[in-house]
Design a protein around this motif. Structure first.
Motif, short mmCIF file in Angstrom:
data_model
loop_
_atom_site.label_atom_id
_atom_site.label_comp_id
_atom_site.label_asym_id
_atom_site.label_seq_id
_atom_site.Cartn_x
_atom_site.Cartn_y
_atom_site.Cartn_z
N SER A 130 24.88 -11.73 24.07
CA SER A 130 23.82 -12.51 24.69
C SER A 130 24.06 -13.99 24.40
N THR B 209 25.27 -4.22 21.85
CA THR B 209 24.66 -5.45 22.37
C THR B 209 24.32 -6.32 21.17
N THR B 210 24.84 -7.54 21.18
CA THR B 210 24.72 -8.41 20.01
C THR B 210 24.56 -9.86 20.44
N ASN B 211 24.02 -10.66 19.53
CA ASN B 211 24.01 -12.11 19.81
C ASN B 211 25.33 -12.74 19.39
N GLU C 119 17.25 -11.47 34.94
CA GLU C 119 15.93 -12.03 35.22
C GLU C 119 15.02 -11.89 34.01
N LEU C 120 14.27 -12.93 33.76
CA LEU C 120 13.35 -12.96 32.61
C LEU C 120 12.18 -12.01 32.85
N MET C 121 11.98 -11.10 31.91
CA MET C 121 10.87 -10.16 32.05
C MET C 121 9.67 -10.63 31.23
N TYR D 197 11.77 -16.42 24.19
CA TYR D 197 11.21 -15.45 25.13
C TYR D 197 11.13 -14.05 24.53
N CYS D 198 11.68 -13.89 23.33
CA CYS D 198 11.77 -12.56 22.74
C CYS D 198 10.85 -12.42 21.53
N MET E 135 10.48 -7.23 22.59
CA MET E 135 11.77 -6.67 23.00
C MET E 135 12.60 -6.31 21.76
N THR F 247 21.87 -1.42 19.55
CA THR F 247 21.21 -2.68 19.83
C THR F 247 20.15 -2.92 18.76
N GLY F 248 19.20 -3.82 19.04
CA GLY F 248 18.21 -4.11 18.00
C GLY F 248 17.06 -4.90 18.60
N GLY F 249 16.47 -5.69 17.80
CA GLY F 249 16.89 -6.57 16.74
C GLY F 249 18.36 -6.99 16.90
N GLU F 250 18.91 -7.48 15.87
CA GLU F 250 20.34 -7.79 15.92
C GLU F 250 21.08 -6.70 15.13
N PHE G 83 6.82 -10.02 28.73
CA PHE G 83 6.44 -9.03 27.73
C PHE G 83 5.09 -9.43 27.17
N VAL H 16 20.01 -14.78 29.96
CA VAL H 16 18.66 -14.69 30.52
C VAL H 16 18.35 -16.04 31.16
N1 SAM Z 1 20.18 -9.10 19.24
C1 SAM Z 1 20.92 -8.48 20.31
C2 SAM Z 1 21.24 -9.48 21.37
O1 SAM Z 1 20.86 -10.64 21.24
O2 SAM Z 1 21.89 -9.11 22.34
C3 SAM Z 1 20.29 -7.23 20.88
C4 SAM Z 1 18.81 -7.22 21.13
S1 SAM Z 1 18.23 -8.33 22.37
C5 SAM Z 1 16.50 -7.95 22.38
C6 SAM Z 1 18.88 -7.57 23.82
C7 SAM Z 1 18.81 -8.37 25.08
O3 SAM Z 1 17.48 -8.44 25.50
C8 SAM Z 1 19.34 -9.79 24.98
O4 SAM Z 1 20.33 -10.00 25.94
C9 SAM Z 1 18.10 -10.61 25.30
O5 SAM Z 1 18.44 -11.79 25.94
C10 SAM Z 1 17.32 -9.67 26.18
N2 SAM Z 1 15.91 -10.01 26.31
C11 SAM Z 1 15.00 -10.15 25.32
N3 SAM Z 1 13.79 -10.48 25.82
C12 SAM Z 1 13.94 -10.53 27.16
C13 SAM Z 1 13.07 -10.82 28.24
N4 SAM Z 1 11.79 -11.14 28.05
N5 SAM Z 1 13.58 -10.77 29.51
C14 SAM Z 1 14.87 -10.46 29.73
N6 SAM Z 1 15.75 -10.18 28.75
C15 SAM Z 1 15.29 -10.23 27.48
#
Ligand code: SAM
Length: 338
Positions: free
Chosen positions: A121, A97-99, A190-192, A29-30, A333, A68-71, A194, A162
């Motif tokens: 995440s 914020t990290t994976n 909630e899923l946004m 989704y990203c 994102m 945050t990022g990216g990662e 993009f 998510v």
């Molecule tokens: N890599 C890091 C991580 O995974 O947390 C930081 C960046 S990531 C883009 C930040 C957050 O954005 C994550 O929790 C990810 O699940 C969320 N995210 C990315 N795309 C999204 C979307 N379309 N809707 C909702 N949350 C989203």
């Protein structure tokens, strides 16, 4: 009380800093499976440049930072940046914020450098599904990262999931149970939608889009949890973000709902975003940006840079327009700094 407020009288005290557009996962989704343009190193702000911007923003009234990022943990020597930011005396909260994949290697040094807490995440607790969503087989690393963060006192550790209909909604109860059994702090997001050049399946482009086909509103998520007992409202465990918090009776952990789509929280938005290449973005869901990198590299005086920061705040829209079908056109994102 912050000295910064926007045109709608919202106090602005929170800067989210994207330190890289690179990621070691490719969540469906990203990011598309392949083919995103990555920024060359020279276009990414150095740690010194990030610290300069953070310092000026702090002088204006920002007192909370999130990396945050990216990662963020794929960028080399992130701990050095945390240490530089921790030296800014008026910043009282630095979070990440990290994976979680690399957290077991860095949690201890990050905590020592001044990092206060982490959001991790995690969209699935099942190996196969984790791989399907993230396109990588790294679940056990994330689980180790969660434990490492807890062990180093990076607390509270918040787990961000998510929620995607038909993908991981069958795990809502499993995640919620961990707030009872393990004291986890879980937030359902909630899923946004993009709009990107490589949209996920079923997703339209061009800045106008319908809700994502996998979108599930928080109200429906709550119904999935009804078998576990009554959710009681509670105070946030830390931070003053957009989540609304609840807990099950006797649970030491909490459940948060982040509802950008079904119930926007723009009226309460206190944040600015800095992209990896140095653009200030007043709103996650609008393509408006103010460039700080060029003036910074041209040697602009601090006052001019502060004016640019104030200008970005002035341009903060009153609200996003997801519910009317509008979303961002230009960035994933991972490029905005989620
Ligand atoms: N890599 C890091 C991580 O995974 O947390 C930081 C960046 S990531 C883009 C930040 C957050 O954005 C994550 O929790 C990810 O699940 C969320 N995210 C990315 N795309 C999204 C979307 N379309 N809707 C909702 N949350 C989203």
């Amino acid at each position: 009380m912050t000295g910064l407020s926007d045109a709608f009288n919202r106090p602005i005290n929170y800067l989210r800093i994207s330190v890289t557009d690179r990621c070691n996962l490719r969540c469906t989704y990203c990011l598309p499976a392949e083919g995103t343009r990555l920024l060359p190193h020279s276009e990414i702000l150095t740690y010194e440049e990030i610290a300069t911007i953070a310092r000026l923003a702090a002088e204006l009234g920002i007192n909370k930072l999130r990396l945050t990022g990216g990662e963020p943990l794929v960028r080399a020597k992130l701990t050095e940046l945390v240490a530089m930011l921790a030296e800014i005396s008026t910043i009282d909260d630095i979070s990440l914020t990290t994976n979680g994949i690399l957290l077991k290697d860095y949690a201890s040094e990050l905590a020592q450098a001044g990092l206060k807490r982490v959001n991790i995440s995690l969209d699935s607790l099942r190996r196969d599904k984790f791989e399907r969503i993230t396109r990588h087989r790294k679940l056990s690393e994330v689980l180790q990262g969660i434990e490492a963060a807890k062990a180093c006192g990076l607390s509270p550790v918040k787990i961000n999931m998510v929620v995607m209909r038909g993908i991981n909604d069958d795990e809502l109860v499993d995640f919620a149970n961990l707030t009872i059994a393990e004291g986890w702090h879980v937030r359902f997001i909630e899923l946004m939608p993009f709009a990107t050049e490589n949209p996920p399946e079923g997703h339209s482009t061009g800045g106008k889009t319908n809700l994502h086909p996998q979108f599930m509103p928080a109200q429906e998520i709550t119904r999935h949890l009804s078998g576990l007992g009554t959710l009681e409202p509670c105070l946030p465990i830390a931070g003053n973000g957009p989540a609304k918090y609840f807990r099950f009776p006797h649970a030491t952990g909490t459940i948060g709902f982040i509802t950008p789509v079904s119930q926007h929280f723009c009226f309460n938005c206190n944040r600015l975003r800095l992209t990896a290449e140095g653009r200030l973005r007043p709103c996650l869901l609008s393509d408006e940006e103010v460039d700080l990198r060029q003036p910074l590299r041209d040697g602009a005086p601090p006052q001019e840079l502060k004016q640019a920061i104030t200008e970005a705040i002035r341009r903060k829209p009153g609200k996003h327009h997801l519910s009317e079908g509008a979303t961002t056109q230009k960035r994933h994102m991972s490029q905005v700094g989620g």
